[in-house]
Scaffold this motif. Structure first.
Motif, PDB file in Angstrom:
ATOM      1  N   ASP A 497       0.840  -1.114   0.034  1.00 21.56           N
ATOM      2  CA  ASP A 497      -0.063  -0.004   0.091  1.00 21.56           C
ATOM      3  C   ASP A 497       0.939   1.314  -0.059  1.00 21.56           C
ATOM      4  N   PRO A 498       0.978   1.854  -1.254  1.00 22.65           N
ATOM      5  CA  PRO A 498       1.979   3.103  -1.290  1.00 22.65           C
ATOM      6  C   PRO A 498       1.347   4.134  -0.117  1.00 22.65           C
ATOM      7  N   ALA A 499       0.338   4.235   0.248  1.00 26.90           N
ATOM      8  CA  ALA A 499      -0.196   5.244   1.384  1.00 26.90           C
ATOM      9  C   ALA A 499       0.459   5.121   2.764  1.00 26.90           C
ATOM     10  N   THR A 500       0.177   3.711   3.090  1.00 28.96           N
ATOM     11  CA  THR A 500       1.031   3.725   4.348  1.00 28.96           C
ATOM     12  C   THR A 500       2.126   3.045   4.633  1.00 28.96           C
ATOM     13  N   GLY A 534      -2.632 -14.505  -7.849  1.00 30.49           N
ATOM     14  CA  GLY A 534      -1.994 -13.080  -7.736  1.00 30.49           C
ATOM     15  C   GLY A 534      -2.682 -12.059  -7.411  1.00 30.49           C
ATOM     16  N   MET A 535      -2.264 -10.830  -7.130  1.00 28.75           N
ATOM     17  CA  MET A 535      -2.796  -9.939  -6.417  1.00 28.75           C
ATOM     18  C   MET A 535      -2.057  -8.430  -7.224  1.00 28.75           C
ATOM     19  N   ALA A 536      -2.925  -7.406  -7.210  1.00 27.97           N
ATOM     20  CA  ALA A 536      -2.382  -6.020  -7.667  1.00 27.97           C
ATOM     21  C   ALA A 536      -3.152  -5.038  -6.867  1.00 27.97           C
ATOM     22  N   VAL A 537      -2.601  -3.998  -6.784  1.00 26.65           N
ATOM     23  CA  VAL A 537      -3.143  -2.942  -6.048  1.00 26.65           C
ATOM     24  C   VAL A 537      -3.487  -1.505  -6.888  1.00 26.65           C
ATOM     25  N   ASP A 538      -4.750  -1.122  -6.629  1.00 26.10           N
ATOM     26  CA  ASP A 538      -5.266   0.168  -7.184  1.00 26.10           C
ATOM     27  C   ASP A 538      -4.944   1.441  -6.233  1.00 26.10           C
ATOM     28  N   PRO A 539      -4.091   2.139  -6.216  1.00 22.58           N
ATOM     29  CA  PRO A 539      -3.992   3.072  -5.331  1.00 22.58           C
ATOM     30  C   PRO A 539      -4.843   4.330  -5.509  1.00 22.58           C
ATOM     31  N   ALA A 540      -4.964   4.473  -6.829  1.00 25.21           N
ATOM     32  CA  ALA A 540      -5.913   5.544  -7.247  1.00 25.21           C
ATOM     33  C   ALA A 540      -7.511   5.488  -6.737  1.00 25.21           C
ATOM     34  N   ASN A 541      -8.005   4.282  -6.518  1.00 29.47           N
ATOM     35  CA  ASN A 541      -8.948   4.096  -6.019  1.00 29.47           C
ATOM     36  C   ASN A 541      -9.270   3.277  -4.561  1.00 29.47           C
ATOM     37  N   ALA A 542      -8.101   3.275  -4.121  1.00 34.50           N
ATOM     38  CA  ALA A 542      -8.036   2.725  -2.527  1.00 34.50           C
ATOM     39  C   ALA A 542      -8.665   1.322  -2.713  1.00 34.50           C
ATOM     40  N   GLY A 543      -8.107   0.358  -3.422  1.00 36.53           N
ATOM     41  CA  GLY A 543      -8.496  -0.971  -3.477  1.00 36.53           C
ATOM     42  C   GLY A 543      -7.340  -1.966  -3.981  1.00 36.53           C
ATOM     43  N   TYR A 544      -7.952  -3.070  -4.414  1.00 37.30           N
ATOM     44  CA  TYR A 544      -7.088  -4.054  -4.827  1.00 37.30           C
ATOM     45  C   TYR A 544      -7.795  -5.230  -5.595  1.00 37.30           C
ATOM     46  N   TRP A 545      -7.189  -5.918  -6.545  1.00 35.44           N
ATOM     47  CA  TRP A 545      -7.650  -6.929  -7.112  1.00 35.44           C
ATOM     48  C   TRP A 545      -6.978  -8.509  -6.730  1.00 35.44           C
ATOM     49  N   SER A 555     -12.670  -7.793  -7.397  1.00 35.61           N
ATOM     50  CA  SER A 555     -12.287  -6.537  -7.147  1.00 35.61           C
ATOM     51  C   SER A 555     -12.755  -6.065  -5.360  1.00 35.61           C
ATOM     52  N   PHE A 556     -12.000  -5.346  -4.894  1.00 36.95           N
ATOM     53  CA  PHE A 556     -12.183  -5.151  -3.430  1.00 36.95           C
ATOM     54  C   PHE A 556     -11.895  -3.458  -3.202  1.00 36.95           C
ATOM     55  N   GLY A 557     -12.692  -2.887  -2.263  1.00 37.57           N
ATOM     56  CA  GLY A 557     -12.268  -1.468  -2.147  1.00 37.57           C
ATOM     57  C   GLY A 557     -13.141  -0.836  -3.192  1.00 37.57           C
ATOM     58  N   SER A 558     -12.457   0.275  -3.749  1.00 41.90           N
ATOM     59  CA  SER A 558     -13.100   0.909  -4.825  1.00 41.90           C
ATOM     60  C   SER A 558     -12.577   0.601  -6.310  1.00 41.90           C
ATOM     61  N   ALA A 559     -11.571  -0.598  -6.205  1.00 44.35           N
ATOM     62  CA  ALA A 559     -10.844  -1.006  -7.594  1.00 44.35           C
ATOM     63  C   ALA A 559     -12.028  -1.353  -8.341  1.00 44.35           C
ATOM     64  N   PRO A 560     -11.922  -0.814  -9.525  1.00 37.85           N
ATOM     65  CA  PRO A 560     -13.173  -1.089 -10.788  1.00 37.85           C
ATOM     66  C   PRO A 560     -12.872  -2.448 -11.442  1.00 37.85           C
ATOM     67  N   PRO A 580      -1.219  -0.456 -13.581  1.00 36.27           N
ATOM     68  CA  PRO A 580      -0.716   0.517 -13.478  1.00 36.27           C
ATOM     69  C   PRO A 580      -1.074   1.405 -12.240  1.00 36.27           C
ATOM     70  N   PRO A 581      -0.281   2.511 -11.971  1.00 33.55           N
ATOM     71  CA  PRO A 581      -0.766   3.226 -10.555  1.00 33.55           C
ATOM     72  C   PRO A 581      -2.257   3.786 -10.777  1.00 33.55           C
ATOM     73  N   ASN A 582      -2.798   4.225 -11.905  1.00 32.86           N
ATOM     74  CA  ASN A 582      -3.959   5.040 -12.257  1.00 32.86           C
ATOM     75  C   ASN A 582      -5.270   3.988 -12.099  1.00 32.86           C
ATOM     76  N   GLY A 583      -4.982   2.686 -12.037  1.00 31.81           N
ATOM     77  CA  GLY A 583      -6.129   1.806 -11.569  1.00 31.81           C
ATOM     78  C   GLY A 583      -6.881   1.798 -12.759  1.00 31.81           C
ATOM     79  N   ALA A 584      -6.548   2.363 -14.047  1.00 32.96           N
ATOM     80  CA  ALA A 584      -7.646   2.327 -15.170  1.00 32.96           C
ATOM     81  C   ALA A 584      -7.489   0.916 -16.057  1.00 32.96           C
TER      82      ALA A 584
END
Length: 608
Positions: A497-500, A534-545, A555-560, A580-584
């Motif tokens: 988690d790049p935020a924490t 596997g797992m990947a983080v969506d820092p832009a939307n505070a979630g992960y896949w 999808s978890f959190g706000s990850a689309p 990518p970091p933008n979660g798109a």
């Protein structure tokens, strides 16, 4: 010369840390024109080639630089200098001399640093290593050195000081380590290496390994780790590290444990294309003594003359009055030896391939390139496919490693990557820094390593094993693990988690364990068609896949949700994902190298 090697349960400290055998022997600084003679012919070659520089008592650990004023050379060294000084109660001291040439004649010594300047517990000072920088029209000298501190018991410490003329020193400061090896560090070798907050890289000896510390402009520790553990049972100390041409070189002492005495030290050498990764280097002896006429070759210091051509100063220990090699204070020379035989060059990695394709079933992971305009694919043999316009070929392993590669992790800026092996081996490419690996640190994990993740600043990384055990390197902090706890299913990966600065680890049953990172949910306890891989983080939307072996996405959190292959029949199972970091968007990779792209993440080719 602060030797700190463990052998047969005993610590061999600086001259055994016991000055009970004090024999008055004149010490001599010598010049030996050919180290090759020393290696090939033993001490007989050394005796024939010795050329006296100046005499003293217990003199060792020279550090020589060209005088910044352009007038010859400056040497700092340590020891007693005279028997009279020892008789008066003055133990090891740092001295300074000058000379018009590296070979002398040397001036009379001046006393630069006394133990009394470091406080009441400082018993000895030694092992000076000096760097010089220009500040306006003046020069600033910085010396790192060893202090033997004796309060309740004795231990080695690394200190530093500054000077405006290289002769009068002040601003004394201890370098405080926090890791187990650094707590008894000694014999520093300083390299001026500005990079971000770092000003110096300081190598040191500690408990038979060579450590390395990153030090800031305030002379405070940033990070420290094991730089080189050697091969087999080598007990190493007293490193000297420098760059010459395009190579980095490390000369160091090895205690010869097969010798009948406990005081035989030879000089060995390794070299590398990287100042931080010595794991692929092969060591070779440079100076060997016979333990009869000559007892030890101590504290090597190397003065580069030209690319791959060196002069080596070292302390030569002679037998005592009883003819035995029992006292390291009988050092008699700091030897200037030229053109040493070098160990084999460490491997230069071949470039990564350009989406060339891998055998089906061999692919183990992928990582996105900068801007998500490309990606890297890796297989178990350490081969790397670079796909897309920005996924540069930073390199791959020249041959299959001892343990299969299980993953690839890109640096935060995308200008490099790490490969990680099942045994915890780490291989660094591009701007990825090497911050240690489990085999190099002498660690055998109880469960196989299954993944790794980089710290947000790229200054370290975590390794995760299938039991959830976490291993840290560089500036990576330990936030917790599931190692030692019963799990319903094995761990298969991790993400940061790049935020924490915390991390998540995920299991094959979809369970997610959060450590100083927000828990967003999991599939633990739910029925899955295929195991999570596997797992990947969506820092832009505070979630992960999470991704399953069939390409199913959770999808978890706000990850689309951008799509999946969960309802498709795949030729080969999915083994990893990247985003990518933008979660798109995100991508999956199958074990045959097939790539599946979703959202904004485009397809740039595959290794299938």
């Amino acid at each position: 010369m602060t030797l700190h090697c463990r052998t047969q349960g005993d610590v061999v400290g600086k001259r055994l840390r016991v000055l009970t055998l004090v024999i008055s022997v004149a010490a001599t600084l010598l010049v030996v024109p050919s180290v090759g003679q020393l290696v090939a012919g033993g001490s007989a070659g050394a005796a024939a080639a010795d050329a006296q520089q100046f005499t003293g008592r217990d003199i060792y650990s020279a550090d020589v630089i060209p005088n910044p004023d352009g007038l010859g050379y400056i040497m700092w060294y340590s020891g007693w200098q005279t028997q009279q000084a020892l008789n008066s109660g003055q133990l090891d001291t740092i001295f300074r001399r000058t000379s018009p040439t590296p070979n002398g004649p040397w001036s009379n010594p001046t006393t630069d640093i006394l133990p009394s300047q470091l406080g009441s517990t400082a018993s000895e000072v030694g092992d000076p290593s000096v760097s010089v920088v220009s500040v306006g029209t003046s020069d600033l000298y910085t010396m790192f050195f060893t202090v033997l501190s004796c309060g309740v018991g004795c231990n080695n410490q690394v200190w530093s000081a500054t000077s405006g003329d290289g002769d009068h020193w002040a601003s004394f400061k201890r370098l405080v380590f926090t890791d187990a090896y650094g707590l008894d560090a000694s014999s520093p070798s300083v390299v001026l290496a500005p990079s971000g907050a770092q000003r110096w890289t300081v190598y040191y000896g500690a408990d038979c390994v060579i450590g390395v510390a990153s030090v800031d402009a305030n002379r405070d520790l940033l990070t420290s780790s094991v730089a080189y553990r050697g091969s087999g049972s080598q007990c190493m100390s007293n490193p000297d590290v420098f760059q010459s041409g395009s190579r980095w070189y490390m000369f160091f002492n090895v205690q010869e444990t097969t010798a009948s005495d406990a005081t035989r030290f030879n000089v060995w050498q390794i070299n590398s294309a990287s100042s931080t990764d010595w794991s692929h280097s092969t060591s070779a002896p440079v100076i060997q003594v016979d333990g009869i006429q000559h007892c030890s070759a101590l504290t090597p210091f190397v003065l580069p003359v030209a690319p791959d051509q060196f002069d080596i100063y070292y302390g030569l220990v002679l037998p005592g009055a009883n003819g035995q090699c029992t006292d390291l204070t009988n050092s008699t020379s700091i030897t200037l030896a030229g053109n040493p035989p070098l160990s084999p060059l460490s491997p230069v990695y071949p470039p990564a391939q350009s989406c060339a394709g891998f055998p089906s079933g061999s692919v183990t992971g992928m990582a996105p390139g900068p801007g998500d305009a490309g990606y890297w694919i890796v297989n178990a043999a350490g081969q790397v496919d670079a796909c897309g316009s920005v996924a540069n070929s930073y390199g791959e392993l020249p041959s299959a490693p001892p343990s299969p590669i299980v993953g690839i992790t890109a640096t935060p800026d995308g200008h490099g990557y790490w490969l990680v092996g099942r045994d915890g081996s780490v291989y660094a490419f591009g701007d990825a820094g090497f911050h240690g690996s489990l085999p190099a640190d002498g660690v055998t994990p109880s469960h196989p390593v299954v993944g790794m993740a980089a710290t947000p600043d790229g200054g370290g990384y975590w390794l995760v094993a299938s039991d959830g055990g976490i291993f840290t390197g560089g500036d990576a902090r330990f936030h917790g693990s599931t190692g030692g706890f019963p799990l319903n299913a094995p761990i298969v990966g991790m993400a940061v988690d790049p935020a924490t600065g915390g991390y998540w680890i995920d299991a094959s049953d979809g369970g997610v364990f959060a450590f100083d990172a927000p828990y967003r949910g999991s599939m633990g306890g739910s029925r899955l068609n295929r195991a999570i891989v596997g797992m990947a983080v969506d820092p832009a939307n505070a979630g992960y896949w999470l991704v399953g072996a069939d390409g199913g996405i959770f999808s978890f959190g706000s990850a689309p949700f951008h799509g999946s292959t969960g309802s498709l029949g795949l030729n080969r199972p999915i083994v990893g994902m990247g985003a990518p970091p933008n979660g798109a968007g995100y991508r999956f990779v199958a074990d045959d190298g097939g790539i599946f792209s979703f959202g904004s993440s485009q397809f740039y080719g595959s290794a299938a």
